[in-house]
Every structure is written in structure tokens, then in C-alpha cells.
Motif scaffolding. Structure first.
Motif, mmCIF file in Angstrom:
data_model
loop_
_atom_site.group_PDB
_atom_site.id
_atom_site.type_symbol
_atom_site.label_atom_id
_atom_site.label_comp_id
_atom_site.label_asym_id
_atom_site.label_seq_id
_atom_site.Cartn_x
_atom_site.Cartn_y
_atom_site.Cartn_z
ATOM 1 N N ALA A 83 0.828 -1.211 0.000
ATOM 2 C CA ALA A 83 0.000 0.000 0.000
ATOM 3 C C ALA A 83 0.859 1.256 0.000
ATOM 4 N N GLU A 84 1.929 1.229 0.775
ATOM 5 C CA GLU A 84 2.825 2.395 0.828
ATOM 6 C C GLU A 84 3.477 2.635 -0.529
ATOM 7 N N ALA A 85 3.897 1.555 -1.191
ATOM 8 C CA ALA A 85 4.546 1.700 -2.498
ATOM 9 C C ALA A 85 3.565 2.215 -3.544
ATOM 10 N N ILE A 86 2.327 1.738 -3.503
ATOM 11 C CA ILE A 86 1.316 2.225 -4.446
ATOM 12 C C ILE A 86 1.064 3.712 -4.222
ATOM 13 N N ALA A 87 0.910 4.102 -2.968
ATOM 14 C CA ALA A 87 0.656 5.514 -2.651
ATOM 15 C C ALA A 87 1.810 6.407 -3.083
ATOM 16 N N ALA A 88 3.035 5.864 -3.056
ATOM 17 C CA ALA A 88 4.214 6.636 -3.454
ATOM 18 C C ALA A 88 4.453 6.601 -4.957
ATOM 19 N N GLY A 89 3.614 5.866 -5.684
ATOM 20 C CA GLY A 89 3.800 5.754 -7.134
ATOM 21 C C GLY A 89 4.978 4.900 -7.522
ATOM 22 N N ALA A 90 5.398 3.990 -6.618
ATOM 23 C CA ALA A 90 6.594 3.184 -6.866
ATOM 24 C C ALA A 90 6.295 1.845 -7.508
ATOM 25 N N MET A 91 5.021 1.501 -7.668
ATOM 26 C CA MET A 91 4.673 0.241 -8.323
ATOM 27 C C MET A 91 3.328 0.380 -9.027
ATOM 28 N N THR A 92 3.074 -0.545 -9.928
ATOM 29 C CA THR A 92 1.829 -0.554 -10.681
ATOM 30 C C THR A 92 0.856 -1.569 -10.088
ATOM 31 N N VAL A 93 -0.362 -1.587 -10.628
ATOM 32 C CA VAL A 93 -1.346 -2.582 -10.198
ATOM 33 C C VAL A 93 -0.862 -3.990 -10.548
ATOM 34 N N ALA A 94 -0.144 -4.117 -11.655
ATOM 35 C CA ALA A 94 0.384 -5.424 -12.037
ATOM 36 C C ALA A 94 1.368 -5.936 -10.987
ATOM 37 N N HIS A 95 2.231 -5.064 -10.467
ATOM 38 C CA HIS A 95 3.129 -5.461 -9.379
ATOM 39 C C HIS A 95 2.321 -5.909 -8.158
ATOM 40 N N ALA A 96 1.313 -5.116 -7.819
ATOM 41 C CA ALA A 96 0.506 -5.431 -6.641
ATOM 42 C C ALA A 96 -0.165 -6.795 -6.782
ATOM 43 N N ARG A 97 -0.656 -7.119 -7.986
ATOM 44 C CA ARG A 97 -1.314 -8.415 -8.187
ATOM 45 C C ARG A 97 -0.323 -9.563 -7.980
ATOM 46 N N VAL A 98 0.915 -9.396 -8.427
ATOM 47 C CA VAL A 98 1.926 -10.432 -8.223
ATOM 48 C C VAL A 98 2.166 -10.650 -6.731
ATOM 49 N N ILE A 99 2.258 -9.555 -5.967
ATOM 50 C CA ILE A 99 2.493 -9.670 -4.524
ATOM 51 C C ILE A 99 1.304 -10.328 -3.848
ATOM 52 N N ILE A 100 0.088 -9.933 -4.237
ATOM 53 C CA ILE A 100 -1.123 -10.520 -3.645
ATOM 54 C C ILE A 100 -1.157 -12.023 -3.892
ATOM 55 N N ASP A 101 -0.918 -12.436 -5.123
ATOM 56 C CA ASP A 101 -0.926 -13.862 -5.439
ATOM 57 C C ASP A 101 0.172 -14.595 -4.680
ATOM 58 N N GLY A 102 1.369 -13.976 -4.603
ATOM 59 C CA GLY A 102 2.469 -14.621 -3.894
ATOM 60 C C GLY A 102 2.184 -14.793 -2.415
ATOM 61 N N VAL A 103 1.644 -13.759 -1.778
ATOM 62 C CA VAL A 103 1.330 -13.825 -0.349
ATOM 63 C C VAL A 103 0.249 -14.869 -0.091
ATOM 64 N N ARG A 104 -0.734 -14.960 -0.963
ATOM 65 C CA ARG A 104 -1.797 -15.947 -0.785
ATOM 66 C C ARG A 104 -1.250 -17.373 -0.846
ATOM 67 N N ARG A 105 -0.290 -17.604 -1.720
ATOM 68 C CA ARG A 105 0.274 -18.949 -1.838
ATOM 69 C C ARG A 105 1.168 -19.279 -0.647
ATOM 70 N N MET A 106 1.776 -18.250 -0.041
ATOM 71 C CA MET A 106 2.640 -18.483 1.112
ATOM 72 C C MET A 106 1.856 -18.605 2.416
ATOM 73 N N ALA A 107 0.672 -18.038 2.470
ATOM 74 C CA ALA A 107 -0.073 -17.945 3.727
ATOM 75 C C ALA A 107 -0.240 -19.277 4.450
#
Length: 423
Positions: A83-107
Motif C-alpha cells: 500500500a505504501e509503495a502504491i501511494a508513493a507511485g513506486a509500483m503498478t497494479v500489475a506489481h501489486a497483483r503479483v504480490i497478492i498472489d504470492g502472499v496468498r500462496r505463502m499464507a
């Protein structure tokens, strides 16, 4: 170039605002109030965007955006670093989706603390790397935490392997295959050197497309197999594939959990240490640990062309092409002497960099300056490309760099009863 960069910054800032608004709209149940069954469907119709894009934005809004509830209270994001990176303009929605999918698989295999460390690490990596490379790191972290599950995944992939071929109405053979990681690495290692573009003739580049080059490479590969006089036999010399893993990790693979995974160099994909050990039982292992006593990397002035072991080390460090943001399809890379060989430059790792044909020509014609800093090529453009000549880190390491990140940021996984029993 300034307009392009500034426009991207504006779009990312606008996207951050939109994601917060989507999160608040869902909190207020606005999509339901307008008759939509799901927020994704409502957003797709409202903005006239593709279903996949709508789903990505809604997921990013739900998990990587602070929101305000109906009582006016601020609800922190489930993925705060993202969320901090998105707010700072440091990543795109595509980056965020990769992180979301990765975290879900690790959970399922991580504690909340470990999951937070992994998410923070991925969000930091996303600031300087594309979604494709970010996905590789996410998969590597999952392997690190869940080696038992990763090994089972590889076994399932092996069970799901398939290759079908038939003859079409026009007489052409049609091939469809799904290969497990090990077989896929062998396939790429055998095909890629034969699929490289032909040298330019009279200024005309190779007219074949990537698909045609791959077909011709398969034809050449079949010719080699048929001419080898070994095709009907069982046995013979095993195909060579390169697996990158620390020798000590390889030795400890079956007696200690939490050993870092290896990497199939041909594909960049991780492979469990247990399967690396299995491959080592019946294969010639090419050591690609830099500085290994078994294979010196410095061949001095005797050879102008980089020998196989040095090319293997270069490909491990640089990937197919070390030039920043190179998206060339895999093929046969070229070892470029940073200091020209004819000017006294040595054929060793510190004076070589792996480049694709296009960027090899660009480096020579545009006069880029290349240095190796902390075992990573750094490219400094000429003033015709960048008047300020700002250095750009090159290479696309996905193995050794990830191992270093994992060791620095994330502690070793817990010992599982299953792994203890196997050890």
C-alpha cells in the motif's frame, strides 16, 4: 522522455486515488446498491475495462489500500508495504497483483511475522524490478518456506507431463506439450543454441520469426539425434543441464531443512534441493559457484573466446543479456569484452558481460561504458542517450541475488516433522 516519465507518475498517482475510492465504494456497498453482484462486475461496466483489469484493481483496493469505514475510522491495509509503495507511485497494479498472489500462496505455510517479512521484501523489490522478475522472487520465497510442498508440486508436475503430436489436414505435424521443470530445462538448453538468428548478410537481418527459428532448431536437433547412432539405444551420455546451488547446501539437502533451493539455469525457475541431489546421482554437474577450486574462471590471455565454464558463469550472473531492461527472447548470447581483447583485455569474468546480438551492436556503435561493481554489470550511457550519463544497473539475476535477499531478510523456516523424519 521527460514527458513519458512525468505522464507515468501522474497515472500512478491517479491510480492510487482510484484504488482508495474503489475500496471506499466497496465499504459503502455502492456496487450492491446499484444492482451489481460483484464489485469487479460493477467496476468493469462503470469504466468499460477488461474483466481481468477490473479484478486486479479490486484486489489491489481490498488488500493494498487504506480505507475508511462508515464510522469514519481508518482501516489499515492488509499489505501495508505494498500500500505504501502504491501511494508513493513506486509500483503498478500489475506489481501489486503479483504480490497478492504470492502472499496468498505463502499464507498456508508461513506465520504472520514471516508473511509480513515476505510482503515487505517483495514490495521493496518491486520498486526496481518488473512484475515478471517479481513473480520469480515470490515463487522462490515460497520454495524457501515450503520445501516439502514445493517438492510435492514438482512431483505433481511430473505426473501431469504430456506431449501430443498429430498430422493436420495439410500434412504438417502439430505438437502440443506440457513439460515438468526438469524436462523443460533440458528442452530449452538443447533448442536455444540452435534457434539463434543467423548473422546479418549484406545488412539484411535474419528474416525468420522466433517461431520459425524454433522450428528450424527442432529440425536441426532431430538431425543431431538421428546422426548420433545412439537413438535406438538405452543409456549413453546423459544430456547436460546446469543447476545452480551452493555445494554445501547440496550436501545438506537431505539432512537439514530450510536449505535454499537451486535454480535451473536454462529457465531461471527454482528447483528443490532434494531434486538437485537426485539429478546429481546420474549427471555430470557443472559447478557454477564463482571462484570454485574445481574450475578456475580466469583463463588469462590464452583464449579470446569465452570457454564453456566461463560462459556458464556469465549466464548465471547476467542472464541471456545483461543490458538494462533487455526483453530479447532467449537464444545464443554473446560474451562481450569490456576492455577489448586486442587492447589487452583479459578473457575473465571481471572483463566480460553477456549481451544479446542487438545490444552487443548497440554497446559498440553508441559507445556505452560498462563496469562490473559488486559482481553486477553497470552500464553508463553516452551523452546522445542520456546527457547526464546516469549509470544503470544491468543483469537479471534471479538465483544468487534472491538467495542473498532471503538470507538477509527472512530467517530459516521451521523444522517440520515430515522433513525431520526424512532427514
Amino acid at each position: 522522455m521527460a514527458v513519458i516519465s512525468d505522464a507515468e507518475a501522474v497515472m500512478r498517482a491517479a491510480m492510487a486515488v482510484q484504488l482508495r475510492a474503489i475500496a471506499e465504494a466497496e465499504e459503502r456497498r455502492i456496487p450492491t446498491g446499484q444492482g451489481a453482484r460483484k464489485t469487479e462486475t460493477w467496476l468493469r461496466a462503470t469504466l468499460n475495462i477488461a474483466a481481468g483489469e477490473a479484478k486486479n484493481r479490486v484486489l489491489a483496493a481490498r488488500m493494498a489500500t487504506e480505507r475508511t469505514n462508515l464510522q469514519g475510522e481508518t482501516i489499515p491495509a492488509e499489505l501495508p508495504a505494498t500500500a505504501e509503495a502504491i501511494a508513493a507511485g513506486a509500483m503498478t497494479v500489475a506489481h501489486a497483483r503479483v504480490i497478492i498472489d504470492g502472499v496468498r500462496r505463502m499464507a498456508p505455510v508461513c506465520t504472520p511475522v514471516e508473511l509480513g517479512q515476505a510482503e515487505s521484501m517483495l514490495a521493496g523489490y518491486a520498486r526496481d524490478h518488473c512484475p515478471h522478475d517479481l513473480a520469480k522472487l515470490a515463487e522462490r520465497i515460497r520454495y524457501y518456506f515450503d520445501q516439502d510442498g514445493a517438492f510435492r508440486t514438482e512431483e505433481v508436475q511430473h505426473a501431469l507431463r504430456e506431449l501430443h503430436y498429430g498430422t493436420a489436414a495439410d500434412g504438417m505435424t502439430v505438437i502440443n506439450a506440457r513439460l515438468d521443470r526438469e524436462t523443460g530445462a533440458k528442452f530449452r538448453a538443447a533448442l536455444q543454441p540452435l534457434a539463434a538468428p543467423r548473422p546479418t548478410v549484406d545488412g539484411e537481418p535474419d528474416p525468420r520469426g522466433p517461431g520459425q527459428r524454433n522450428a528450424d532448431a527442432l529440425n536441426a536437433l532431430l538431425d543431431i539425434a538421428i546422426a548420433s547412432e545412439q537413438l535406438p539405444r538405452s543409456g549413453g551420455q546423459r544430456p547436460h543441464i546446469t543447476v545452480t546451488i551452493d555445494f554445501d547446501d547440496l550436501a545438506r539437502a537431505l539432512r537439514e531443512p530450510g536449505v535454499l533451493p537451486g535454480t535451473l539455469t536454462a529457465t531461471g525457475q527454482p528447483i528443490t534441493a532434494a531434486n538437485v541431489r537426485r539429478l546429481a546421482c546420474d549427471a555430470e554437474i557443472l559447478p557454477v559457484v564463482l571462484g570454485s577450486d574445481g574450475l578456475p574462471l580466469d583463463v588469462g590471455r590464452a583464449e579470446r573466446t569465452a570457454p564453456p565454464h566461463l560462459r556458464a558463469a556469465l549466464q548465471l550472473r547476467d542472464g541471456t543479456c545483461a543490458f538494462p531492461a533487455c526483453d530479447r527472447p532467449p537464444g545464443t548470447p554473446e560474451a562481450h569484452h569490456i576492455e577489448s581483447w586486442v587492447d589487452g583485455g583479459a578473457t575473465d569474468l571481471a572483463n566480460l558481460v553477456m549481451l544479446c546480438g542487438h545490444h552487443h551492436r548497440a554497446v559498440h556503435t553508441q559507445h556505452w561504458t560498462i563496469t562490473v561493481e559488486d559482481n553486477r554489470p553497470v552500464f553508463t550511457p553516452p551523452t546522445t542517450v542520456d546527457p547526464e550519463r546516469r549509470p544503470r544497473p544491468g543483469g537479471r539475476p534471479v538465483g544468487a541475488e534472491h538467495n542473498t535477499l532471503l538470507q538477509q531478510v527472512i530467517p530459516r523456516p521451521r523444522r517440520s516433522e515430515e522433513t525431520t523424519h526424512a532427514a
